[in-house]
Design a protein around this motif. Structure first.
Motif, short mmCIF file in Angstrom:
data_model
loop_
_atom_site.label_atom_id
_atom_site.label_comp_id
_atom_site.label_asym_id
_atom_site.label_seq_id
_atom_site.Cartn_x
_atom_site.Cartn_y
_atom_site.Cartn_z
N HIS A 105 0.83 -1.21 0.00
CA HIS A 105 0.00 0.00 0.00
C HIS A 105 0.86 1.25 0.00
CE1 HIS A 105 -2.82 3.03 1.71
NE2 HIS A 105 -3.71 2.36 1.00
N ALA A 106 1.95 1.23 0.77
CA ALA A 106 2.84 2.40 0.86
C ALA A 106 3.82 2.47 -0.31
CB ALA A 106 3.60 2.37 2.18
N GLY A 107 3.97 1.38 -1.04
CA GLY A 107 4.89 1.38 -2.17
C GLY A 107 6.35 1.36 -1.74
N CYS A 108 6.67 0.65 -0.67
CA CYS A 108 8.05 0.60 -0.17
C CYS A 108 8.91 -0.31 -1.05
CB CYS A 108 8.08 0.08 1.26
SG CYS A 108 7.21 1.12 2.44
N LYS A 109 10.09 0.16 -1.41
CA LYS A 109 11.04 -0.64 -2.19
C LYS A 109 12.21 -1.11 -1.32
CE LYS A 109 10.06 2.09 -6.35
NZ LYS A 109 10.64 3.04 -7.34
N LEU A 110 12.30 -0.57 -0.12
CA LEU A 110 13.43 -0.89 0.76
C LEU A 110 12.93 -0.98 2.19
CD1 LEU A 110 17.00 0.48 0.55
CD2 LEU A 110 15.83 0.62 2.74
N ILE A 111 13.51 -1.88 2.97
CA ILE A 111 13.12 -2.04 4.37
C ILE A 111 14.36 -2.24 5.23
CG2 ILE A 111 12.78 -4.55 4.12
CD1 ILE A 111 10.47 -4.30 6.15
N LEU A 112 14.38 -1.58 6.37
CA LEU A 112 15.41 -1.78 7.38
C LEU A 112 14.86 -2.73 8.42
CD1 LEU A 112 15.87 1.85 7.04
CD2 LEU A 112 18.00 0.66 7.53
N HIS A 129 11.17 -8.43 -4.12
CA HIS A 129 11.54 -7.20 -4.83
C HIS A 129 11.95 -6.08 -3.89
CE1 HIS A 129 7.39 -6.68 -3.63
NE2 HIS A 129 7.51 -5.38 -3.77
N ILE A 130 11.78 -6.29 -2.58
CA ILE A 130 12.09 -5.25 -1.59
C ILE A 130 13.49 -5.48 -1.03
CG2 ILE A 130 11.42 -4.25 0.63
CD1 ILE A 130 8.53 -4.95 -0.03
N THR A 131 14.34 -4.47 -1.15
CA THR A 131 15.72 -4.55 -0.65
C THR A 131 15.73 -4.50 0.87
OG1 THR A 131 16.52 -3.45 -2.65
CG2 THR A 131 18.00 -3.47 -0.74
N ARG A 132 16.53 -5.38 1.48
CA ARG A 132 16.61 -5.42 2.94
C ARG A 132 17.98 -4.94 3.42
NH1 ARG A 132 14.43 -11.53 4.31
NH2 ARG A 132 12.68 -11.58 2.82
N ILE A 133 17.95 -4.11 4.47
CA ILE A 133 19.16 -3.71 5.18
C ILE A 133 19.00 -4.20 6.62
CG2 ILE A 133 20.56 -1.80 6.03
CD1 ILE A 133 19.60 -0.16 3.65
N TYR A 137 21.96 -6.84 14.57
CA TYR A 137 21.40 -7.78 15.55
C TYR A 137 21.02 -9.05 14.81
CZ TYR A 137 20.86 -3.39 18.08
OH TYR A 137 21.10 -2.17 18.68
N PRO A 138 20.85 -10.17 15.51
CA PRO A 138 20.33 -11.37 14.84
C PRO A 138 18.96 -11.08 14.25
CG PRO A 138 21.23 -11.91 17.00
CD PRO A 138 21.20 -10.41 16.91
N THR A 139 18.81 -11.26 12.96
CA THR A 139 17.54 -10.94 12.30
C THR A 139 17.42 -11.79 11.04
OG1 THR A 139 16.15 -9.12 11.49
CG2 THR A 139 18.51 -8.96 11.00
N MET A 140 16.52 -11.44 10.16
CA MET A 140 16.30 -12.20 8.93
C MET A 140 17.42 -11.94 7.92
SD MET A 140 13.20 -9.94 7.25
CE MET A 140 12.21 -9.98 8.76
N PRO A 141 17.58 -12.82 6.94
CA PRO A 141 18.59 -12.59 5.90
C PRO A 141 18.34 -11.26 5.18
CG PRO A 141 17.73 -14.83 5.77
CD PRO A 141 16.86 -14.09 6.74
N ALA A 142 19.44 -10.60 4.79
CA ALA A 142 19.33 -9.31 4.12
C ALA A 142 20.48 -9.14 3.14
CB ALA A 142 19.35 -8.18 5.15
N GLU A 143 20.24 -8.32 2.11
CA GLU A 143 21.27 -8.06 1.10
C GLU A 143 22.40 -7.20 1.65
OE1 GLU A 143 17.35 -8.34 -1.25
OE2 GLU A 143 18.03 -7.71 0.73
N HIS A 144 22.09 -6.37 2.64
CA HIS A 144 23.09 -5.44 3.16
C HIS A 144 23.13 -5.51 4.69
CE1 HIS A 144 23.34 -3.66 -0.86
NE2 HIS A 144 22.01 -3.67 -0.87
N ARG A 145 24.35 -5.48 5.24
CA ARG A 145 24.55 -5.48 6.68
C ARG A 145 24.94 -4.08 7.13
NH1 ARG A 145 22.25 -9.80 8.58
NH2 ARG A 145 23.41 -9.42 10.51
#
Length: 548
Positions: A105-112, A129-133, A137-145
Motif C-alpha cells: 500500500h505504501a509502495g516501499c522498495k526498501l526495508i530496514l 523485490h524489496i531490498t533489505r538492510i 542484531y540477529p535478524t532475517m537474511p538481508a542483502e546489506h549489513r
C-alpha cells in the motif's frame, strides 16, 4: 514556548552544536551498554542516508522500518529525513499478511530490519523485490549489513532544509477493524507536538527516557523519540524481555510511559513478592510505610520518575490509586495517531483520576451533539495515504472526528465514555456504552482484560481474561470473588446495563491469535465472533461461567 519552531533536523543540529559529545542513545547488547553521542549518531545517520540514496531511493519515496526498539531505529529515522525519504514504521508483532499489505500500500522498495522475536515468520510478508538492510542484531537474511554498508559510504554532506509541509512519516494504524490506514504526518505536525509537549512538561537534557514500547506506535514515537529529540535528554533501550526489569532498575528513568496492561503486570510482580494484605498493612504504618513504598519504587526502577504516563487504553482508577499509595502518581493521557498523540493529559500535580486530563496547549477540543470528541490543532494529519474519502470523512470541517465519545467537567478535564461505534443496543431496545462498565469490572485484581458485549441480547455479559494471579488460585476462590464483584456492580448499574454473566475465557487474548492489535487494544469484532457460540445455553442461575 516562545522560540521559533524548529523542524526535526534543525532541532537535531541544535543539540549537535550545543552538546555534540553528550550521550543521546544507550543500547545494551549482551549485557554491555553502548553509548552513542549526538556526534556519533549524526555520522551514522549521514552514512546511512548516503547508502539509501546510492541504493536508488529517490526523495519522497517510502522506506519501511521493521524492528524492536534500538538505537539504530532512531538513527534510521534520522537517515531517512537526511535523504528526503518518508519513513513507514511496521509493528514488530504484526502478522506477515499485514506487513505485506502495508509494504504494498505504501509502495516501499526498501526495508530496514532489526531485532525481532520471530524474524523468519515476519520475512514471509516481505516480497523478494524489496531490498533489505539488516541492523546489527540477529535478524532475517538481508542483502546489506549495517556496519559494512555504513563503512562503504561517506557521510552525506550539507544540511538539508526540511519544509514544514513535507511528508515525514506514514504511521499505519493498528487496525482494530479492517485493514490499517496510513496516517500522513508532516514535519511541522510532529515538531509542533514535541516542542510544545516538552515545554509544557518542563523536560530538559537532565531527564532520562526509557524506550521499550513499539516505536511504530505514535505514542512511543511522540513521547520518547521526539520528546527526547526536542528536550535533548538521553534515551536508554531495553535489551530483551528477560532483561527488562534489570535494565529498568539500571536506567532509573525520570520520564516513563506504559500501557494499562503492563502497569497491571508491574503491580502483579510487586504482589508476588509482597502479598496485597501485607503490603496494605505496612503502608498504613506512617514511617515504615514510607520506607516500604520507597523500596518498592526502587525495586521497580521508578524511584527517580517524575512523569509517569499511561495511555493507549483506559486504566482503572483502582490501579491508579494503588500506585499513588506507593508515591507513584500515573498521569493518564489521550491521543491518536491522526494528530501524533498530541491530545489531553493529566499534568503532574494536576491529576484527576478517571479523566485523561485537559487539552495540551494550542489544541482545540469540543464535544458535538452526538457526544463525539472533535479535535483541531497544527498537529493534525495531512490525511490517510491513498484514501481521500476516509480523509474527508475524518477531517470534516477541519476538525478531527475521533470516533470517541467523551464529557468535559467544569474544570475542562476530559472523561472518555467509549467509542461511538462500540455502543450496542440490547434486545430491549436500550443502548449500552461498554467502556465505563468495563472500567468498573477491571477494578478487580483477578481481571486482566474485559470485553462487554450484548448486541441483541436481553442483558449485557462480560468476557473476562483472568489475571496471572487469578489463574494460580482455586476456581472456587476466584469464582466467589467475581460473583461478589458482579453483584456489587449490578447494584450500581441501571436496569438495562446490569450484567447477566461473567464468562471467564480459557485462552489469553494476544496479538498472535488475532484478539489484540499490535498496540494492545482488544478487537471487539473478533472477540464477539469468537465467543458467539458460548452464549448458547447459558444458565440463568450460574452468573460465573468458566469456558470449558
Amino acid at each position: 514556548m516562545t522560540e521559533p519552531l524548529q523542524l526535526p533536523l534543525q532541532r537535531f543540529n541544535h543539540w549537535l552544536d550545543r552538546q555534540p559529545d553528550a550521550v543521546w542513545l544507550r543500547q545494551p547488547v549482551a549485557g554491555i551498554w553502548h553509548d552513542f553521542t549526538w556526534r556519533q549518531v549524526d555520522e551514522q545517520a549521514r552514512r546511512l542516508a548516503s547508502a539509501l540514496l546510492a541504493l536508488g531511493c529517490l526523495p519522497g519515496e517510502r522506506v519501511a522500518l521493521l524492528a524492536k526498539n534500538c538505537a539504530e531505529w532512531f538513527i534510521s529515522d534520522l537517515a531517512t529525513q537526511h535523504a528526503g525519504l518518508v519513513s513507514v514504521p511496521l509493528y514488530p508483532l504484526q502478522a506477515p499478511e499485514q506487513i505485506a499489505y502495508v509494504l504494498q500500500h505504501a509502495g516501499c522498495k526498501l526495508i530496514l530490519v532489526g531485532k525481532l522475536d520471530e524474524p523468519d515468520k515476519l520475512a514471509a510478508g516481505i516480497g523478494p523485490h524489496i531490498t533489505r538492510i539488516a541492523m546489527p542484531y540477529p535478524t532475517m537474511p538481508a542483502e546489506h549489513r549495517w556496519h559494512e554498508l555504513l563503512a562503504a559510504h561517506e557521510p552525506l554532506a550539507g544540511s538539508r532544509q526540511q519544509r514544514g509541509d513535507e511528508l515525514l512519516s506514514i504511521l499505519y494504524t493498528s487496525g482494530t477493524t479492517g485493514q490499517p490506514k496510513g496516517v500522513m504526518l508532516s514535519a511541522h505536525a510532529m515538531a509542533f507536538s514535541a516542542a510544545h509537549a516538552t515545554a509544557e512538561m518542563g523536560m530538559t537534557p537532565q531527564d532520562q527516557f526509557f524506550s521499550y514500547l513499539p516505536l511504530s506506535h505514535a505514542a512511543e514515537r511522540f513521547l520518547v523519540e521526539f520528546n527526547s529529540l526536542y528536550c535533548g535528554a538521553p534515551v536508554a533501550f531495553v535489551e530483551s524481555l528477560e532483561t527488562f526489569a534489570s535494565d529498568l532498575r539500571r536506567v532509573r528513568p525520570t520520564v516513563f510511559f506504559s500501557v494499562p496492561r503492563l502497569w497491571t503486570r508491574f503491580q502483579q510482580g510487586v504482589l508476588e513478592q509482597l502479598p496485597a494484605h501485607k503490603l496494605e498493612r505496612l503502608l498504613r504504618i506512617p514511617l515504615l510505610g514510607r520506607l516500604v513504598a520507597r523500596k518498592v519504587r526502587a525495586g521497580l526502577g521508578l524511584d527517580r520518575a517524575r512523569i509517569l504516563v499511561s495511555g493507549a487504553a483506559a486504566i482503572s482508577t483502582g490501579l491508579l490509586d494503588w500506585y499513588r499509595r506507593l508515591g507513584l502518581t500515573i498521569c493518564e493521557g489521550y491521543g491518536m495517531t491522526e494528530h501524533f498523540a498530541y491530545g489531553c493529559f493529566n499534568r503532574p500535580g494536576q491529576v484527576r483520576f478517571g479523566t485523561v486530563g485537559r487539552p495540551m496547549p494550542h489544541l482545540q477540543l469540543r464535544i458535538d451533539a452526538s457526544g463525539e470528541i472533535l479535535l483541531r490543532s497544527e498537529t493534525l494529519m495531512q490525511g490517510y495515504y491513498r484514501e481521500p474519502e476516509k480523509t474527508a470523512e475524518t477531517l470534516e470541517g477541519g476538525w478531527l472526528h475521533t470516533g470517541d465519545r467523551g464529557q468535559l467537567d467544569e474544570a475542562g478535564y476530559l472523561r472518555i465514555t467509549g467509542r461511538v461505534k462500540d455502543i450496542f443496543k440490547t434486545s430491549k431496545g436500550k443502548y449500552v456504552a461498554p467502556a465505563p462498565i468495563e472500567g468498573e469490572i477491571a477494578k478487580s485484581h483477578w481481571v486482566e482484560q474485559v470485553c462487554l458485549m450484548g448486541s441483541n441480547l436481553d442483558q449485557p455479559l462480560a468476557l473476562i481474561e483472568l489475571s496471572p494471579a487469578a489463574r494460580q488460585q482455586p476456581q472456587e476462590v476466584v469464582g466467589q470473588a467475581l460473583q461478589a464483584h458482579l453483584q456489587a456492580l449490578n447494584e450500581r448499574l441501571a436496569p438495562h446495563e446490569r450484567i447477566s454473566h461473567f464468562i471467564l475465557v480459557r485462552e489469553a487474548w494476544t496479538v498472535d491469535n488475532g484478539c489484540m492489535t499490535p498496540t494492545m487494544k482488544i478487537r471487539r469484532n473478533v472477540l464477539e465472533a469468537r465467543y458467539a457460540g458460548a452464549l448458547a445455553g447459558l444458565s440463568a442461575s450460574d452468573a460465573i461461567v468458566w469456558e470449558p
